[in-house]
Motif scaffolding. Sequence first.
Motif, PDB file in Angstrom:
ATOM      1  N   ASP A  99      34.846  37.089  36.375  1.00  0.00           N
ATOM      2  CA  ASP A  99      36.266  38.187  36.236  1.00  0.00           C
ATOM      3  C   ASP A  99      36.140  39.224  35.531  1.00  0.00           C
ATOM      4  O   ASP A  99      34.520  39.343  34.756  1.00  0.00           O
ATOM      5  CB  ASP A  99      37.236  36.908  35.280  1.00  0.00           C
ATOM      6  CG  ASP A  99      37.988  37.055  34.763  1.00  0.00           C
ATOM      7  OD1 ASP A  99      39.149  37.832  34.831  1.00  0.00           O
ATOM      8  OD2 ASP A  99      37.943  37.202  33.039  1.00  0.00           O
ATOM      9  N   ARG A 147      46.428  36.007  34.161  1.00  0.00           N
ATOM     10  CA  ARG A 147      47.445  36.027  35.518  1.00  0.00           C
ATOM     11  C   ARG A 147      48.488  37.010  36.004  1.00  0.00           C
ATOM     12  O   ARG A 147      49.112  36.841  36.850  1.00  0.00           O
ATOM     13  CB  ARG A 147      48.606  34.432  35.777  1.00  0.00           C
ATOM     14  CG  ARG A 147      47.690  33.677  35.373  1.00  0.00           C
ATOM     15  CD  ARG A 147      49.656  31.797  35.256  1.00  0.00           C
ATOM     16  NE  ARG A 147      49.063  30.962  35.384  1.00  0.00           N
ATOM     17  CZ  ARG A 147      48.523  30.132  35.552  1.00  0.00           C
ATOM     18  NH1 ARG A 147      48.859  30.771  37.366  1.00  0.00           N
ATOM     19  NH2 ARG A 147      47.517  28.455  35.817  1.00  0.00           N
ATOM     20  N   ASN A 178      42.241  38.899  38.295  1.00  0.00           N
ATOM     21  CA  ASN A 178      43.891  38.861  39.187  1.00  0.00           C
ATOM     22  C   ASN A 178      44.903  40.294  38.429  1.00  0.00           C
ATOM     23  O   ASN A 178      46.013  40.693  38.439  1.00  0.00           O
ATOM     24  CB  ASN A 178      44.702  37.907  38.225  1.00  0.00           C
ATOM     25  CG  ASN A 178      44.682  36.777  38.503  1.00  0.00           C
ATOM     26  OD1 ASN A 178      43.731  36.630  40.440  1.00  0.00           O
ATOM     27  ND2 ASN A 178      44.881  35.886  38.282  1.00  0.00           N
ATOM     28  N   SER A 180      45.732  35.417  45.124  1.00  0.00           N
ATOM     29  CA  SER A 180      45.496  35.678  43.462  1.00  0.00           C
ATOM     30  C   SER A 180      44.856  34.201  43.191  1.00  0.00           C
ATOM     31  O   SER A 180      45.314  33.581  43.324  1.00  0.00           O
ATOM     32  CB  SER A 180      46.533  35.831  42.409  1.00  0.00           C
ATOM     33  OG  SER A 180      47.499  35.710  42.154  1.00  0.00           O
ATOM     34  N   LYS A 181      43.821  34.781  41.746  1.00  0.00           N
ATOM     35  CA  LYS A 181      43.232  33.158  41.451  1.00  0.00           C
ATOM     36  C   LYS A 181      44.857  32.505  40.046  1.00  0.00           C
ATOM     37  O   LYS A 181      45.991  33.432  39.309  1.00  0.00           O
ATOM     38  CB  LYS A 181      42.174  33.350  39.961  1.00  0.00           C
ATOM     39  CG  LYS A 181      41.171  34.053  40.579  1.00  0.00           C
ATOM     40  CD  LYS A 181      39.948  34.602  39.964  1.00  0.00           C
ATOM     41  CE  LYS A 181      40.852  35.583  38.445  1.00  0.00           C
ATOM     42  NZ  LYS A 181      40.150  36.185  37.302  1.00  0.00           N
ATOM     43  N   PRO A 182      44.866  31.713  40.739  1.00  0.00           N
ATOM     44  CA  PRO A 182      43.836  30.661  40.450  1.00  0.00           C
ATOM     45  C   PRO A 182      43.739  30.324  41.991  1.00  0.00           C
ATOM     46  O   PRO A 182      43.090  28.923  43.002  1.00  0.00           O
ATOM     47  CB  PRO A 182      44.275  28.962  39.802  1.00  0.00           C
ATOM     48  CG  PRO A 182      45.406  29.141  39.427  1.00  0.00           C
ATOM     49  CD  PRO A 182      45.946  30.302  40.238  1.00  0.00           C
ATOM     50  N   GLU A 183      43.844  30.312  43.073  1.00  0.00           N
ATOM     51  CA  GLU A 183      44.126  30.360  44.574  1.00  0.00           C
ATOM     52  C   GLU A 183      42.743  30.771  45.148  1.00  0.00           C
ATOM     53  O   GLU A 183      42.128  31.577  44.502  1.00  0.00           O
ATOM     54  CB  GLU A 183      44.854  30.895  45.051  1.00  0.00           C
ATOM     55  CG  GLU A 183      46.438  30.879  45.618  1.00  0.00           C
ATOM     56  CD  GLU A 183      46.624  29.461  44.890  1.00  0.00           C
ATOM     57  OE1 GLU A 183      46.093  29.029  46.874  1.00  0.00           O
ATOM     58  OE2 GLU A 183      47.462  28.689  45.512  1.00  0.00           O
ATOM     59  N   PRO A 184      42.185  29.538  45.543  1.00  0.00           N
ATOM     60  CA  PRO A 184      40.699  29.663  45.725  1.00  0.00           C
ATOM     61  C   PRO A 184      40.202  31.433  46.647  1.00  0.00           C
ATOM     62  O   PRO A 184      38.799  31.347  46.827  1.00  0.00           O
ATOM     63  CB  PRO A 184      39.991  28.353  46.365  1.00  0.00           C
ATOM     64  CG  PRO A 184      41.098  28.082  47.080  1.00  0.00           C
ATOM     65  CD  PRO A 184      43.000  28.578  46.105  1.00  0.00           C
ATOM     66  N   VAL A 209      36.805  33.646  45.921  1.00  0.00           N
ATOM     67  CA  VAL A 209      35.355  32.902  45.831  1.00  0.00           C
ATOM     68  C   VAL A 209      35.268  33.162  47.694  1.00  0.00           C
ATOM     69  O   VAL A 209      33.951  32.741  47.687  1.00  0.00           O
ATOM     70  CB  VAL A 209      35.648  31.728  45.194  1.00  0.00           C
ATOM     71  CG1 VAL A 209      34.067  30.980  45.704  1.00  0.00           C
ATOM     72  CG2 VAL A 209      36.543  31.912  43.705  1.00  0.00           C
ATOM     73  N   LEU A 212      30.789  31.066  39.275  1.00  0.00           N
ATOM     74  CA  LEU A 212      32.165  31.657  38.931  1.00  0.00           C
ATOM     75  C   LEU A 212      32.360  31.898  37.393  1.00  0.00           C
ATOM     76  O   LEU A 212      31.895  30.765  36.683  1.00  0.00           O
ATOM     77  CB  LEU A 212      33.696  31.397  39.216  1.00  0.00           C
ATOM     78  CG  LEU A 212      34.554  32.241  38.706  1.00  0.00           C
ATOM     79  CD1 LEU A 212      34.640  33.402  39.038  1.00  0.00           C
ATOM     80  CD2 LEU A 212      36.354  31.273  39.847  1.00  0.00           C
ATOM     81  N   ASP A 260      40.016  31.205  35.736  1.00  0.00           N
ATOM     82  CA  ASP A 260      38.986  30.757  36.020  1.00  0.00           C
ATOM     83  C   ASP A 260      38.517  29.274  36.435  1.00  0.00           C
ATOM     84  O   ASP A 260      37.771  29.222  37.693  1.00  0.00           O
ATOM     85  CB  ASP A 260      38.345  31.553  35.479  1.00  0.00           C
ATOM     86  CG  ASP A 260      38.835  33.104  35.452  1.00  0.00           C
ATOM     87  OD1 ASP A 260      38.521  34.077  36.227  1.00  0.00           O
ATOM     88  OD2 ASP A 260      38.645  33.314  34.020  1.00  0.00           O
ATOM     89  N   THR A 267      39.945  28.438  39.468  1.00  0.00           N
ATOM     90  CA  THR A 267      40.228  29.058  40.424  1.00  0.00           C
ATOM     91  C   THR A 267      39.099  27.882  41.289  1.00  0.00           C
ATOM     92  O   THR A 267      38.370  27.491  42.429  1.00  0.00           O
ATOM     93  CB  THR A 267      39.617  30.043  40.589  1.00  0.00           C
ATOM     94  OG1 THR A 267      41.241  31.080  39.755  1.00  0.00           O
ATOM     95  CG2 THR A 267      39.223  30.773  42.078  1.00  0.00           C
TER      96      THR A 267
END
Length: 226
Positions: free
Chosen positions: A13, A52, A118, A149-153, A156, A172, A179, A182
């Motif tokens: 991050d 976020r 993010n 965006s995070k927390p969508e994976p 990664v 991560l 985070d 995520t």
Amino acid sequence: MSKINHFKGVLFDLDGTLLDTIGDITYAINSALIVVGAEPITTSQCKGLVGRGLKNALKGALELKNREVTPSQLEELVPQMLGSYHRHPYRHTHPYEGVEALLDDLAKEGIALGVLSNKADSLVQPIIRGVLPTHSFVFIRGDKEGWPSKPEPDGVYAFSEAVGVPVDQLLLVGDSEVDYYTAEAAQVDVAIATWGFRSRERLLEAGCRNLYSSVEELRKEVFPWL
């Protein structure tokens, strides 16, 4: 941490993890608050709002100052905030102690390094170029239309594909519950910094584990071979 000494890629991050950016974020948000006659927020208050994306941070600041705005009014304030931030993206920003040495040593070991934030990608790119110009990140991704965006994976997975490293060999490193969630969604190992924008207490309340109080502690516990 499920395993140690196995990571082939580390995804960081940005805000509150690699860089202390809170002064510049606070200034940008306050430039929008002043438009609606709201009192400015402090850097301490700002720390609890970020994670976020800047738009959500601004929305939180307005709520904190008891300023009700319509969705369309919020959309009108966002360019004011972003314009201010683009003019001064890293005036008060600096790396946390030990970060640059850690990045150097990881790179020397052949570990692929990336950044997933993010924050708007149009800010992430110049901030990294301006504050961490000598470090080679093979993947840098901020928030951009069409990119979850995070927390969508998804970020990664994109890093994993870009560097050719399976997710079970990735780590991560972040500083917030966003985070942590995520990493859970992507099923990768995670290390959470308490030197950033979230207190240890808040992180524990959010269910976060694998907490580290300093870059040095992270280095000793997670990368003992460096």
